[in-house]
Write an enzyme that holds these catalytic residues in place. Structure first.
Site, short mmCIF file in Angstrom:
data_model
loop_
_atom_site.label_atom_id
_atom_site.label_comp_id
_atom_site.label_asym_id
_atom_site.label_seq_id
_atom_site.Cartn_x
_atom_site.Cartn_y
_atom_site.Cartn_z
N ASP A 262 42.74 -88.09 -28.04
CA ASP A 262 42.74 -88.66 -26.70
C ASP A 262 43.13 -87.57 -25.70
O ASP A 262 44.17 -86.93 -25.86
CB ASP A 262 43.70 -89.86 -26.63
CG ASP A 262 43.13 -91.04 -27.41
OD1 ASP A 262 41.93 -91.31 -27.28
OD2 ASP A 262 43.88 -91.68 -28.16
N ASP A 372 35.84 -95.05 -29.04
CA ASP A 372 37.12 -95.69 -28.71
C ASP A 372 37.26 -96.11 -27.26
O ASP A 372 38.30 -95.91 -26.68
CB ASP A 372 38.26 -94.71 -29.08
CG ASP A 372 39.63 -95.34 -28.91
OD1 ASP A 372 39.76 -96.54 -29.16
OD2 ASP A 372 40.57 -94.62 -28.53
N HIS A 577 39.16 -92.31 -21.42
CA HIS A 577 39.30 -93.73 -21.77
C HIS A 577 40.74 -94.25 -21.99
O HIS A 577 40.91 -95.39 -22.43
CB HIS A 577 38.41 -94.09 -22.97
CG HIS A 577 38.79 -93.44 -24.27
ND1 HIS A 577 38.05 -92.44 -24.84
CD2 HIS A 577 39.83 -93.64 -25.10
CE1 HIS A 577 38.61 -92.06 -25.97
NE2 HIS A 577 39.70 -92.78 -26.15
ZN LIG Z 1 40.92 -92.84 -27.88
#
Ligand SMILES: [Zn+2]
Length: 1035
Positions: A262, A372, A577
């Protein structure tokens, strides 16, 4: 070897094998206890603590003090650098020697000034291999550095993973020593582990499971942990089992290494850079030993970070990209949110991503990779196809709370009919471990059995990085072709999608958006990030248009190519995200807001608003031929009549009615004129304390508490609000989700609705007529929060605008505003990227009621035949329209992972617009653009002649983007889309000296088969519903 036949007791045999490799039980006598041989302490460990993330060069110059294993240091987010000197005993000749390093922080081993290995206990990486087979000529005395971040793989959540981080956590190194590692024991343990798992996963119904059971039991009989010479017999027995092959029809699993990182989440952007370094250097080490190992890696931004922070590692990555092992995927700048970025932002995600991959690796990605994010816009298939991508991989819809998505491999058809081949790995994960369970799930869960005989399995620790391990590779290697299990092959997205495409005849098609029935609070959480995104999208739009036109007006003007790219990349980064959805920690929010609007003192760091404003001023100065008079810049391709605030030297500040008259003018420059407008605008305080406002188009009565008692569309002589109901009704809900606090609003919150009724300051008239009428009032939301609103009615304006300020200090509450309207329709319409779509207003089926909270962009509309109401906004994304009540979601108050999320002061606007006809005929789309793209005052010379560069003959076609082509000077790109959902022919008129025009794709690659015909009338273009058309205009 003869022995008694075993009794028919599955459980004892299974558990016997499990205990034989247990790291908890019987390690004194089992095989697991033999994994490590002798150990030897390190010669010395010294350390240096830094509050900042510094380079190796800087760190290596510091003074290191002695460190004792077990000593604690910190706090959270600091970095502890260790200098380690070690001496391998000569007696370890021929052995595999590891440095074992166990710490609760993520670490990177540096050797000779280069990163060589990531170490993360949570990612099962605690060894740096010093020698695979120690030889006398190898260096025995070695100095290493270990850079240890004071955070775990998932940050430092206090009590639970997603809780706000504990800022004071202390860290330590629990173990640091040299050990002999026994590779044979590891191999045999893998045999055992896989057989045990086969027994468990295939269950009691499968013959093959029992074969595994008896094999593993016999292996225990054969293997004496204290006699390595017995290992080979046991291993041979396992080999015999694993090499019993499958029949031809067996399902094929395409295994791909992956490491979901991430770009920011429970840790800040800066830590992500190091996560990439740690994870990817480990991948390179694995590739050196496993030539068949394939690793897929997305997000150009992360490659860019690694390129600038770890240049040597980046060169190694380039080498393995060339070899086809390290595979860049996705084609986007970051793995962005799939709902909230504008259409143009989504195009830029691909444009920046694909251009980066092309520049650095000489390739374009052929698949979009977004495993995701929290739902996928119906416009994505067209955008993907326009960016050279026809395959898509995700798995997030497996998180649906209500309905099970019916396909794993299918064609996804977008709003305009574009189709992309889509695959959801049936194992429902992007971080598998190469275990039997993963393979069995992949086959069992596949909802396209008999249609698609190939699936993907992505393996490697993820979210916080980590990636694959040697053990995962060994596991997968062992069961490449083993009867009873799917066939496994190390593969690439290209191979997978080619296979799926080749057998696609029976695949189903899913049309429209991929709506995630979860995380619906992310349309609202962290309102300031969302506002920053909307406003900066608008600003960049205007800069590009003004700069493109300035190029044509002023030959000395330089298009700000590099700066614009940098600003776009900041905007795109914040669309990651977990950032734009607001599901991140406070530190990430601070970073994100800084990128929108800087509080940096150093001028070297860009921020979009400050630097963007400067670019816009420069471009407008070139447009307006400079001067001390005031002009107006309209970046939208239609005529506008608007009341604007005027401030200049010659005139006192005040309101002006700006009339940008030229029919469908794109940009007009003229002095803002105070037109004495024949207006019926009036605002009257009535005897009962209510206020009557009207502007000749709308008439509304506002109650003392700010709600609308009536909203009348004068031309239609029609009341908009439902009988006995009030519009502009603020409502509060309890907002306690099941777990994912910042992410989720649950269906049951709707049962806790409470109107906000307490008046602090009743409605009063602020401006009673002329060009603008307005009233204001203040409500108490609770003892902690208040709301002040100005309701504005402008002359000639078809909507009523609500400028809102909220002092917000709630906990687990949700603020919304409702408009119950006199419209009946089974569907409501919501704006999305380059178009709109409909969603039900009823709750007939589970698919309908699962959409109790949905997303939209600048507007939503509820219409019946010949009448409707639109609800516009300038920075909100969450809506719900149930039956006849239109609701806009305003503010939430989750406490994890950011305990301070959304606390403080908020300013935002929304508007209500009743209309006759359809929303298309009533220009709702244009009104929403007008609300979001304010007319901009610019300086110009007093004799500036009004000028318009572009106009479009049809209202349904919107000219969205004008920019300089990436290819450079002398060429502009214009992007238009059909917004009504109709097939039309439109003419693009321009006053620019266009020599020739070509159709191009979204990556701006011209289509040699499609010249656009330029005549004196303009360029004629054919559109199908929601089609996006891009043109290259050579000047
Ligand atoms: Zn993610």
């Amino acid at each position: 070897m003869y022995h008694q036949p075993v009794l028919k007791n599955r459980r004892t045999l299974l558990e016997r094998a499990e205990k034989f490799i247990s790291d908890v039980y019987f390690t004194d006598c089992n095989l697991r206890g033999r994994l490590y041989g002798d150990s030897c302490p390190l010669e010395s460990i010294t350390s240096f603590l830094s509050s900042k993330r510094i380079t190796f060069t800087e760190a290596s110059k510091q003074n290191f003090a002695p460190y004792k294993v077990g000593d604690t240091f910190g706090p959270t987010w600091w970095t502890c650098w260790f200098k380690v000197t070690l001496k391998i005993p000569e007696s370890w000749r021929g052995k595999e020697v590891h440095l074992v390093w166990e710490s609760d922080g993520e670490a990177m081993v540096w050797r000779d000034g280069q990163p060589v290995q990531g170490l993360t206990k949570e990612g099962e990486k605690t060894s740096y291999i010093l020698s695979e087979c120690l030889k006398d000529e190898e260096p025995h005395s070695i100095t290493l550095h270990v850079e240890m971040a004071c955070n775990g793989l998932f940050g430092a959540g206090q009590g639970s993973m997603i809780a706000a981080p504990d800022p004071k956590r202390k860290f330590s190194v629990q173990r640091a020593e040299l050990v002999i590692f026994d590779r044979d024991v590891r191999q045999l343990m893998t045999d055992f582990e896989m057989l045990v798992d086969i027994v468990k996963e295939l269950g009691e119904g499968e013959q093959r499971g029992y074969q595994a059971l008896f094999t593993v039991n016999e292996m225990v009989n054969l293997c004496d942990p204290f006699d390595p010479s017995s290992f080979s017999k046991a291993h041979s027995l396992a080999q015999k089992f694993f090499s019993q092959r499958n029949g031809e029809s067996q399902h094929t699993v395409h295994a791909m290494g992956h490491c979901h990182i991430d770009s920011a989440w429970l840790w800040p952007y800066e830590e992500t850079i190091r996560k990439c370094g740690r994870s990817w250097v480990t991948v390179i080490r694995l590739m050196e030993k496993n030539p068949e190992f394939v690793f897929t890696c997305s997000q150009a931004q992360q490659f860019q970070w690694v390129k600038s922070w770890y240049s040597e590692l980046f060169s190694q990555i380039q080498h393995y990209v060339k070899k086809g092992q390290f595979i860049p995927v996705g084609g986007t700048w970051v793995e962005m949110d799939g709902n909230l970025p504008s259409g143009e932002s989504m195009v830029r995600q691909f444009l920046e991503g694909q251009r980066f991959f092309n520049q650095e690796f000489g390739m374009h990605c052929k698949e979009f990779w977004l495993p995701d994010t929290f739902g996928y816009s119906a416009q994505l298939p067209q955008i993907m196809q326009g960016c050279g991508i026809s395959n898509f991989l995700t798995q997030k819809l497996s998180w649906n709370l209500v309905n099970t998505f019916p396909h794993n491999t299918f064609f996804w058809e977008g709003l305009d009919g574009s189709k992309v081949l889509t695959h959801f790995p049936p194992g429902n994960s992007y971080e598998m471990k190469g275990k039997i369970e993963d393979l069995v799930k992949t086959v069992k869960n596949n909802k396209d059995k008999g249609r698609a005989n190939h699936s993907a399995a992505l393996f490697g620790f993820g979210d916080g990085g980590g990636g694959p391990t040697q053990l995962m590779l060994d596991r997968l290697h062992l069961v490449q072709d083993t009867d009873g299990l799917p066939r496994v092959r190390m593969s690439s997205p290209d191979e997978l999608f080619s296979q799926l495409q080749a057998d696609s005849a029976l695949l189903c098609t899913w049309s429209g958006e991929l709506f995630l029935e979860l995380h619906n609070g992310t349309y609202t959480t962290q309102a300031q990030i969302k506002q920053g995104n909307r406003q900066c999208e608008t600003l960049l739009h205007d800069i590009e248009i003004a700069s493109s036109l300035a190029l044509c007006r002023d030959r000395t003007f330089l298009y700000p190519v590099e700066k614009l790219q940098e600003l776009w990349r900041l905007l795109l980064l914040n669309q990651f995200h977990d950032v734009i959805p607001g599901s991140c920690t406070e530190m990430v929010v601070e970073d994100a807001l800084k990128y929108y609007e800087g509080t940096f003192s150093t001028q070297s760091v860009l921020d979009i608003r400050r630097d963007g404003d400067a670019l816009l001023r420069e471009a407008c100065a070139a447009l307006g031929s400079k001067g001390n008079s005031t002009g107006v810049f309209n970046s939208l391709p239609w005529e506008r009549h608007e009341v604007i605030q005027i401030q200049d030297d010659t005139e006192k500040s005040g309101l002006g009615m700006c009339v940008l008259k030229r029919e469908r003018s794109f940009t007009s420059l003229r002095q803002a004129c105070h037109v004495i407008f024949l207006t019926e605008l009036c605002v009257t305080l009535q005897a009962d304390g209510t206020v009557l406002m009207q502007n000749g188009i709308l008439q509304t009565v506002i109650n003392k508490n700010g709600t609308l008692a009536s909203l009348h569309l004068i031309s239609a002589n029609r009341e908009t609000l439902s009988d006995g109901c009030c519009g502009n009704q603020f409502v509060m809900f309890d907002d306690v989700p099941l777990y994912w606090d910042a992410w989720d609003v649950m269906d049951y919150h709707l049962q806790t609705r409470k109107p906000v009724l307490e008046v602090v300051q009743p409605v009063r008239v602020v401006s009673s007529g002329g060009l603008r009428g307005s009233v204001s009032f203040t409500l108490r939301i609770s003892d902690k929060s208040t709301l002040t609103q100005e309701i504005v009615v402008d002359a000639t304006c078809p909507y009523i605008k609500f400028n809102t300020e909220v002092q917000w200090a709630e906990s687990h509450k949700f603020l919304k505003v409702e408009f119950p309207v006199r419209v009946r329709s089974p569907n409501a319409t919501y704006e999305i990227q380059f178009g709109h779509l409909q969603r039900p207003t009823h709750r007939n089926t589970s698919w309908d009621w699962a959409r109790f909270e949905v997303w939209g962009h600048k507007w939503a509309d509820l219409s019946e035949h010949n009448f409707g109401v639109a609800l516009l906004n300038d920075c909100k994304y969450g809506y719900s329209i149930h039956q006849n009540t239109m609701t806009l979601s305003l503010l939430r108050a989750p406490k994890a992972p950011d305990a301070t999320a959304d606390m403080g002061t908020h300013h935002f606007s929304y508007a209500i617009m009743p209309h006759t006809g359809s929303f298309q005929d009533a220009s709702v789309i244009q009104s929403a653009y007008n609300l979001n793209f304010p007319l901009r005052l610019i300086q110009c010379s007093p004799d500036t002649v009004p000028w318009s560069a572009f106009s479009v003959s049809t209202e349904s076609v919107i000219l969205e983007t004008i920019k300089q082509a990436e290819g450079g000077k002398g060429t502009l790109v214009v992007r238009l889309y059909e917004s009504h959902g109709s097939s039309v022919t439109a003419t693009l008129h321009t006053t620019l000296p266009v020599r020739e025009a070509w159709h191009c794709d979204l990556l701006e690659r011209p289509d040699p088969t499609q010249p656009a015909c330029v005549t004196s009338e303009g360029i004629t273009l054919n559109f199908s519903p929601f089609q996006i058309v891009s043109l290259l205009l050579m000047l």
